[in-house]
Design a protein around this motif. Structure first.
Motif, mmCIF file in Angstrom:
data_model
loop_
_atom_site.group_PDB
_atom_site.id
_atom_site.type_symbol
_atom_site.label_atom_id
_atom_site.label_comp_id
_atom_site.label_asym_id
_atom_site.label_seq_id
_atom_site.Cartn_x
_atom_site.Cartn_y
_atom_site.Cartn_z
ATOM 1 N N GLY A 44 0.959 -1.161 -0.631
ATOM 2 C CA GLY A 44 -0.150 -0.034 0.320
ATOM 3 C C GLY A 44 0.860 1.500 -0.445
ATOM 4 O O GLY A 44 1.984 1.394 -1.139
ATOM 5 N N ASP A 45 0.548 2.624 0.953
ATOM 6 C CA ASP A 45 1.550 3.739 0.686
ATOM 7 C C ASP A 45 2.519 3.682 2.097
ATOM 8 O O ASP A 45 2.800 4.726 2.420
ATOM 9 C CB ASP A 45 0.240 4.587 1.239
ATOM 10 N N GLU A 46 2.375 2.512 2.544
ATOM 11 C CA GLU A 46 2.925 2.490 3.889
ATOM 12 C C GLU A 46 4.749 2.208 3.921
ATOM 13 O O GLU A 46 5.330 3.103 4.291
ATOM 14 C CB GLU A 46 3.293 0.770 4.732
ATOM 15 N N TYR A 47 4.723 2.219 2.418
ATOM 16 C CA TYR A 47 6.878 2.097 1.877
ATOM 17 C C TYR A 47 6.274 2.913 -0.051
ATOM 18 O O TYR A 47 5.682 3.151 -0.268
ATOM 19 C CB TYR A 47 7.404 0.675 1.916
ATOM 20 N N ASP A 48 7.297 3.774 -0.145
ATOM 21 C CA ASP A 48 7.640 4.173 -1.012
ATOM 22 C C ASP A 48 7.974 3.109 -1.831
ATOM 23 O O ASP A 48 9.616 2.338 -1.774
ATOM 24 C CB ASP A 48 8.528 5.133 -1.564
ATOM 25 N N VAL A 49 7.346 2.704 -3.335
ATOM 26 C CA VAL A 49 8.744 1.486 -4.386
ATOM 27 C C VAL A 49 9.528 2.485 -4.937
ATOM 28 O O VAL A 49 9.721 3.221 -5.295
ATOM 29 C CB VAL A 49 7.784 1.832 -5.292
ATOM 30 N N SER A 50 11.002 1.566 -4.229
ATOM 31 C CA SER A 50 11.880 2.479 -5.119
ATOM 32 C C SER A 50 12.161 1.841 -6.867
ATOM 33 O O SER A 50 12.649 2.885 -7.781
ATOM 34 C CB SER A 50 12.952 2.935 -3.918
ATOM 35 N N GLU A 51 12.044 0.709 -6.813
ATOM 36 C CA GLU A 51 12.632 -0.068 -8.000
ATOM 37 C C GLU A 51 12.613 -0.990 -7.806
ATOM 38 O O GLU A 51 12.404 -1.420 -6.756
ATOM 39 C CB GLU A 51 13.897 0.236 -7.766
ATOM 40 N N ILE A 52 11.994 -1.825 -9.316
ATOM 41 C CA ILE A 52 11.467 -3.013 -9.028
ATOM 42 C C ILE A 52 12.299 -4.224 -9.695
ATOM 43 O O ILE A 52 13.144 -3.574 -10.762
ATOM 44 C CB ILE A 52 10.182 -3.475 -10.792
ATOM 45 N N GLU A 53 13.017 -4.793 -9.114
ATOM 46 C CA GLU A 53 14.641 -5.874 -9.401
ATOM 47 C C GLU A 53 14.242 -6.887 -9.901
ATOM 48 O O GLU A 53 14.857 -7.469 -9.671
ATOM 49 C CB GLU A 53 15.124 -5.465 -8.555
ATOM 50 N N GLY A 54 13.017 -7.045 -10.823
ATOM 51 C CA GLY A 54 12.857 -8.306 -11.412
ATOM 52 C C GLY A 54 12.651 -9.457 -10.039
ATOM 53 O O GLY A 54 11.357 -9.513 -10.655
ATOM 54 N N ASP A 55 13.251 -9.607 -9.678
ATOM 55 C CA ASP A 55 12.994 -10.994 -8.839
ATOM 56 C C ASP A 55 13.166 -10.060 -7.401
ATOM 57 O O ASP A 55 12.748 -10.669 -6.148
ATOM 58 C CB ASP A 55 13.957 -11.923 -8.111
ATOM 59 N N ALA A 56 12.929 -8.815 -7.086
ATOM 60 C CA ALA A 56 12.801 -8.096 -5.858
ATOM 61 C C ALA A 56 12.046 -6.733 -5.787
ATOM 62 O O ALA A 56 12.250 -5.916 -6.601
ATOM 63 C CB ALA A 56 14.142 -8.079 -5.357
ATOM 64 N N VAL A 57 11.884 -6.336 -5.111
ATOM 65 C CA VAL A 57 11.071 -5.014 -4.812
ATOM 66 C C VAL A 57 11.635 -4.057 -3.709
ATOM 67 O O VAL A 57 11.769 -4.474 -2.391
ATOM 68 C CB VAL A 57 9.699 -4.541 -4.135
ATOM 69 N N LEU A 58 12.412 -2.925 -3.986
ATOM 70 C CA LEU A 58 13.146 -1.619 -3.231
ATOM 71 C C LEU A 58 12.651 -1.159 -2.524
ATOM 72 O O LEU A 58 12.197 0.328 -3.359
ATOM 73 C CB LEU A 58 14.075 -1.308 -4.201
ATOM 74 N N LEU A 59 12.065 -1.486 -1.089
ATOM 75 C CA LEU A 59 10.996 -0.780 -0.593
ATOM 76 C C LEU A 59 11.236 0.440 -0.163
ATOM 77 O O LEU A 59 12.577 0.024 0.986
ATOM 78 C CB LEU A 59 10.097 -1.080 0.097
ATOM 79 N N ILE A 60 10.966 2.266 0.170
ATOM 80 C CA ILE A 60 12.088 3.163 0.465
ATOM 81 C C ILE A 60 10.890 3.469 1.515
ATOM 82 O O ILE A 60 9.539 3.931 1.448
ATOM 83 C CB ILE A 60 12.841 3.437 0.035
ATOM 84 N N LYS A 61 11.233 3.939 3.466
ATOM 85 C CA LYS A 61 9.997 4.798 4.085
ATOM 86 C C LYS A 61 10.964 5.390 4.494
ATOM 87 O O LYS A 61 12.556 5.446 5.582
ATOM 88 C CB LYS A 61 10.028 4.003 4.947
ATOM 89 N N LYS A 62 11.458 6.777 4.362
ATOM 90 C CA LYS A 62 11.821 8.127 5.234
ATOM 91 C C LYS A 62 11.232 8.421 6.699
ATOM 92 O O LYS A 62 10.440 8.141 6.839
ATOM 93 C CB LYS A 62 11.969 8.836 4.022
ATOM 94 N N GLY A 63 12.068 8.849 7.556
ATOM 95 C CA GLY A 63 12.158 9.158 8.948
ATOM 96 C C GLY A 63 13.253 7.677 9.716
ATOM 97 O O GLY A 63 13.593 7.566 8.962
ATOM 98 N N PRO A 64 12.667 8.206 10.556
ATOM 99 C CA PRO A 64 13.044 7.429 11.737
ATOM 100 C C PRO A 64 12.927 6.211 11.731
ATOM 101 O O PRO A 64 11.981 5.305 11.258
ATOM 102 C CB PRO A 64 13.090 7.963 13.113
ATOM 103 N N ALA A 65 14.245 4.650 11.652
ATOM 104 C CA ALA A 65 13.978 3.468 11.893
ATOM 105 C C ALA A 65 12.178 2.630 12.314
ATOM 106 O O ALA A 65 11.974 3.772 14.365
ATOM 107 C CB ALA A 65 14.546 2.423 12.567
ATOM 108 N N PRO A 66 11.563 2.223 12.358
ATOM 109 C CA PRO A 66 10.401 2.110 12.677
ATOM 110 C C PRO A 66 10.280 0.782 13.886
ATOM 111 O O PRO A 66 11.375 0.055 13.987
ATOM 112 C CB PRO A 66 9.420 1.120 11.566
ATOM 113 N N ALA A 67 9.790 0.778 14.751
ATOM 114 C CA ALA A 67 9.484 -0.645 15.586
ATOM 115 C C ALA A 67 9.840 -1.906 14.642
ATOM 116 O O ALA A 67 9.610 -2.253 14.369
ATOM 117 C CB ALA A 67 8.642 -0.663 16.259
ATOM 118 N N LYS A 68 10.496 -3.521 15.198
ATOM 119 C CA LYS A 68 10.309 -4.462 15.815
ATOM 120 C C LYS A 68 9.879 -4.657 15.451
ATOM 121 O O LYS A 68 9.357 -5.154 14.202
ATOM 122 C CB LYS A 68 10.920 -4.984 16.037
ATOM 123 N N LYS A 69 8.193 -4.856 15.590
ATOM 124 C CA LYS A 69 6.880 -5.021 15.978
ATOM 125 C C LYS A 69 6.205 -4.287 14.278
ATOM 126 O O LYS A 69 5.450 -5.349 14.083
ATOM 127 C CB LYS A 69 5.581 -4.481 17.264
#
Length: 358
Positions: A44-69
């Motif tokens: 959804g809109d929780e992360y920005d899609v930076s790139e589709i890398e064939g077999d993987a999706v590179l997702l980015i979320k700017k800001g502080p690190a999220p909690a482990k949960k």
């Protein structure tokens, strides 16, 4: 060059290389695209899609690190959506190719990291770069003896205390050494056991009433696989050989059990929907429903594709009445005549193709 702290999340489809190199390229790419779409929908809109890398999706979320949960929640959401879709494709496919039949071998792993990223703008595109991006991608190659896991770097975890909600997961502390980077510490938890908890898609409704209506057949100078794939998987092209068929419209380009295909003929419209596909020792059995509202007709068309030799196949066909009302002799005769014309047109179409573009 702008820099910002961000979380890097990479869902990576394991088994992708073997899948792509040992199966039909077009269909393996198609299957992967369906699974990638499912990953993007789950994110959804929780992360920005930076790139589709064939077999993987590179997702980015700017800001502080999220909690482990929080990380665990989004990864499990993606994991469940991926495997639900994978099982759905297996159950609803009418394609016998190796790609569609071996999709069960695909697995999913996650790498999560956090750190400063640099943004490079090239034309209308923005690309994330920097050491931390390199670290995240290198971590996809590690010593974990499993293909389904969630890996979180210690650099990210040091910014957040462990949450009690993640204690039911068994985490292993480990590290990997990389040239020009050095030692990278991380923790990982296995996910393969969670496959059993993914809800299964409903079974397709493949039942239809059969009777003793005889088959008719024609021999086609083409391999049984090419004949089947041309007839079933390229449904939009049936206007090339079906008499009176002007066009085929469909909500999605894919052909699955239950997919809807609207056929517009010169004098009526029909709704065609695949009902079942069975792989036999020497070919395939395929059935589809046909609804012609203007004529109050509900039919089942059944086709048998049988190999005679590598270059010749037998195409058997019949229709059956799926409604409670009885078909008149005139209607039966007309339907059989049109079905025979279709079969002859299909034979000529198959034998006129040098290379099948599927």
């Amino acid at each position: 060059m702008a820099q910002t702290n961000a979380t890097i999340l990479i869902p990576d489809i394991s088994g992708f290389t073997a899948f792509m190199t040992t199966t039909e390229l077009d269909h393996s790419s198609h299957a992967i695209n369906l699974l990638i779409d499912e990953i993007l929908t789950a994110v959804g809109d929780e992360y920005d899609v930076s790139e589709i890398e064939g077999d993987a999706v590179l997702l980015i979320k700017k800001g502080p690190a999220p909690a482990k949960k929080e990380i665990l929640n989004i990864c499990l959401k993606i994991f469940n959506a991926f495997h639900f879709r994978r099982m759905w494709i297996q159950r609803y496919t009418v394609c016998p190719c190796k790609a569609c039949q071996s999709i069960s071998n695909l697995t999913l792993k996650f790498v999560v990291h956090h750190g400063p990223l640099a943004e490079i703008k090239v034309g209308h595109f923005t690309k994330q770069s920097g050491l931390e991006m390199i670290v995240a991608h290198r971590l996809l190659k590690n010593d974990i003896e499993n293909h389904e896991y969630l890996l979180i770097t210690e650099k990210l975890l040091q910014q957040e205390a462990d949450a009690s909600e993640t204690e039911d997961m068994e985490w292993t502390i480990s590290s990997s050494e990389y040239d020009s980077i050095g030692k990278v510490d991380y923790r990982f938890t296995m996910l393969n056991g969670l496959r059993k908890l993914v809800p299964e898609p409903p079974a397709p409704s493949v039942f239809y009433r059969t009777d003793t209506t005889p088959y008719h057949e024609v021999k086609i100078a083409a391999s049984v696989r090419d004949v089947y794939m041309t007839f079933v998987m390229n449904m939009a092209n049936r206007a090339e050989w079906v008499p009176g068929l002007q066009k085929v419209e469909q909500d999605i380009p894919e052909v699955f059990i239950g997919s809807v295909h609207r056929f517009t003929f010169d004098d009526y419209e029909a709704i065609i929907s695949p009902r079942r596909m069975t792989i036999t020792e020497d070919g395939f059995i395929y059935a589809e429903s046909c609804q012609i509202t203007a004529m109050n007709l509900s039919l089942i068309y059944e086709y048998v594709f049988k190999e005679i030799n590598e270059k010749t196949s037998c195409f058997r066909y019949r229709f059956m009445n799926a409604s409670e009302s009885t078909l008149t002799n005139d209607v039966n005769a007309t339907l059989l005549e049109r079905l025979g014309q279709m079969a002859e047109g299909f034979r000529k179409y198959c034998e006129g193709i040098v290379e099948f573009d599927l």
